[in-house]
Scaffold this motif. Structure first.
Motif, PDB file in Angstrom:
ATOM      1  N   ALA A 208      59.669  35.271  36.098  1.00 24.29           N
ATOM      2  CA  ALA A 208      58.584  36.238  36.178  1.00 24.29           C
ATOM      3  C   ALA A 208      57.642  35.877  37.319  1.00 24.29           C
ATOM      4  O   ALA A 208      57.494  34.707  37.686  1.00 24.29           O
ATOM      5  CB  ALA A 208      57.837  36.283  34.861  1.00 24.29           C
ATOM      6  N   ASP A 209      56.978  36.880  37.857  1.00 24.68           N
ATOM      7  CA  ASP A 209      56.013  36.707  38.943  1.00 24.68           C
ATOM      8  C   ASP A 209      54.639  36.442  38.330  1.00 24.68           C
ATOM      9  O   ASP A 209      54.135  37.253  37.547  1.00 24.68           O
ATOM     10  CB  ASP A 209      55.980  37.983  39.781  1.00 24.68           C
ATOM     11  N   PRO A 210      53.978  35.315  38.668  1.00 23.49           N
ATOM     12  CA  PRO A 210      52.665  35.029  38.082  1.00 23.49           C
ATOM     13  C   PRO A 210      51.615  36.082  38.414  1.00 23.49           C
ATOM     14  O   PRO A 210      50.726  36.354  37.598  1.00 23.49           O
ATOM     15  CB  PRO A 210      52.295  33.663  38.663  1.00 23.49           C
ATOM     16  N   VAL A 211      51.696  36.681  39.594  1.00 27.21           N
ATOM     17  CA  VAL A 211      50.734  37.729  39.967  1.00 27.21           C
ATOM     18  C   VAL A 211      50.880  38.928  39.044  1.00 27.21           C
ATOM     19  O   VAL A 211      49.891  39.489  38.546  1.00 27.21           O
ATOM     20  CB  VAL A 211      50.921  38.137  41.441  1.00 27.21           C
ATOM     21  N   GLU A 212      52.122  39.324  38.791  1.00 30.84           N
ATOM     22  CA  GLU A 212      52.359  40.457  37.892  1.00 30.84           C
ATOM     23  C   GLU A 212      51.896  40.130  36.473  1.00 30.84           C
ATOM     24  O   GLU A 212      51.330  40.986  35.786  1.00 30.84           O
ATOM     25  CB  GLU A 212      53.836  40.824  37.898  1.00 30.84           C
ATOM     26  N   ALA A 213      52.105  38.896  36.033  1.00 31.07           N
ATOM     27  CA  ALA A 213      51.692  38.502  34.679  1.00 31.07           C
ATOM     28  C   ALA A 213      50.175  38.566  34.539  1.00 31.07           C
ATOM     29  O   ALA A 213      49.645  39.058  33.524  1.00 31.07           O
ATOM     30  CB  ALA A 213      52.197  37.096  34.368  1.00 31.07           C
ATOM     31  N   ALA A 214      49.448  38.081  35.542  1.00 27.13           N
ATOM     32  CA  ALA A 214      47.990  38.101  35.483  1.00 27.13           C
ATOM     33  C   ALA A 214      47.460  39.527  35.512  1.00 27.13           C
ATOM     34  O   ALA A 214      46.551  39.890  34.746  1.00 27.13           O
ATOM     35  CB  ALA A 214      47.405  37.294  36.638  1.00 27.13           C
ATOM     36  N   GLU A 215      48.004  40.358  36.393  1.00 31.10           N
ATOM     37  CA  GLU A 215      47.572  41.751  36.473  1.00 31.10           C
ATOM     38  C   GLU A 215      47.828  42.476  35.153  1.00 31.10           C
ATOM     39  O   GLU A 215      47.000  43.254  34.677  1.00 31.10           O
ATOM     40  CB  GLU A 215      48.288  42.458  37.617  1.00 31.10           C
ATOM     41  N   GLU A 216      48.990  42.205  34.586  1.00 30.56           N
ATOM     42  CA  GLU A 216      49.356  42.824  33.314  1.00 30.56           C
ATOM     43  C   GLU A 216      48.354  42.448  32.221  1.00 30.56           C
ATOM     44  O   GLU A 216      47.898  43.300  31.447  1.00 30.56           O
ATOM     45  CB  GLU A 216      50.759  42.324  32.945  1.00 30.56           C
ATOM     46  N   ALA A 217      48.000  41.181  32.171  1.00 27.72           N
ATOM     47  CA  ALA A 217      47.081  40.708  31.128  1.00 27.72           C
ATOM     48  C   ALA A 217      45.699  41.318  31.286  1.00 27.72           C
ATOM     49  O   ALA A 217      45.083  41.753  30.300  1.00 27.72           O
ATOM     50  CB  ALA A 217      46.997  39.186  31.161  1.00 27.72           C
ATOM     51  N   LEU A 218      45.180  41.358  32.500  1.00 21.21           N
ATOM     52  CA  LEU A 218      43.853  41.921  32.710  1.00 21.21           C
ATOM     53  C   LEU A 218      43.841  43.419  32.435  1.00 21.21           C
ATOM     54  O   LEU A 218      42.873  43.956  31.876  1.00 21.21           O
ATOM     55  CB  LEU A 218      43.377  41.636  34.133  1.00 21.21           C
TER      56      LEU A 218
END
Length: 255
Positions: A208-218
């Motif tokens: 998984a891409d950490p940027v996508e994970a952070a954006e998803e969470a926010l």
């Protein structure tokens, strides 16, 4: 975003990987940042990048969250700030071994960082959020929380603690205007995972891409209590939830 979760946010474990991705995503939304991490050069470098790119204020707090005094030191270092968003992401484990092949002190460091410090930090910063009637908390946990796993006993247990803690606080604090989310990550392309696998210089597929994970969470912070990053049903059940506990453990341990 700043009206609900500002003016300041904390990212514990904010110097690289998923934590750095959270820091950039929060800064892009106009939130001033407190970055917390152990490695000072990496921490200061991450802060400088964010200041240049986004023009927000950034305060760095060098801390090892596995130490007894870390939550109090963090509280003291931010006593003059109004914290509206807390992301507790400092919980990776850079080594894997059978339970008896690691010293008790190694296990206890994980418990201190992922359970005790997480609890104390959330309690300290969550209390004023509940009084103000706004704010957010994200506890970053792992698919290792779904069931027991060989060589990851203490790590998985601490991640299960974070998962249940976040879900419980969501149930308590949603009436007070505070959003709480347990972000469940699978294998994510971070420096920590590369160190664990011993292949810092080699790309890995299927991560998984950490940027996508952070954006998803926010984006889904208000859709708690749990968000399974990258899942086809991110607000749904555990992927092993339909199995018996024995079969779930076996599914997590193919060897």
């Amino acid at each position: 975003m700043t009206d609900k979760y500002g003016p300041w946010g904390i990212v514990a474990g904010g110097s690289d990987g998923v934590g750095a991705a959270f820091a950039e995503a929060m800064a892009a939304r106009g939130i001033n940042l407190v970055l917390v991490a152990r490695r000072v050069p990496l921490l200061e470098s991450a802060a400088d990048v964010i200041r240049r790119r986004y023009g927000v204020q950034v305060r760095t707090v060098p801390l090892d969250l596995a130490t007894d005094d870390a939550p109090v030191e963090l509280a003291d270092a931010t006593a003059d700030l109004e914290i509206g968003l807390l992301v507790y992401n400092a919980g990776s484990d850079d080594s894997t071994a059978d339970f008896l092949d690691r010293e008790p002190a190694d296990h206890l460091r994980l418990v201190r960082r992922n359970c005790v410090s997480a609890l104390e930090t959330v309690h300290h910063f969550g209390a004023p959020m509940a009084l103000r009637g706004r704010g957010g908390v994200i506890l970053v946990t792992s698919g290792a929380a779904w069931a027991g796993g060989a060589t990851r006993a203490t790590y998985g247990a601490t991640k299960a603690f974070g998962l249940v803690l976040a879900e419980s606080l969501w149930a308590e604090w949603r009436a007070h205007g505070v959003d709480v989310l347990a972000l469940v990550l699978g294998r994510t392309d971070t420096p920590s995972l590369h160190r664990l696998l011993g292949d810092e210089d080699q790309p890995l597929g299927g991560l998984a891409d950490p940027v996508e994970a952070a954006e998803e969470a926010l984006t889904h912070l208000g859709d708690g209590p749990t968000w399974i990053s990258g899942s086809a049903d991110p607000a749904g059940a555990s992927p092993v939830g339909a199995l018996s506990r024995r079969d779930a453990v076996l599914a997590m341990n193919p060897r």
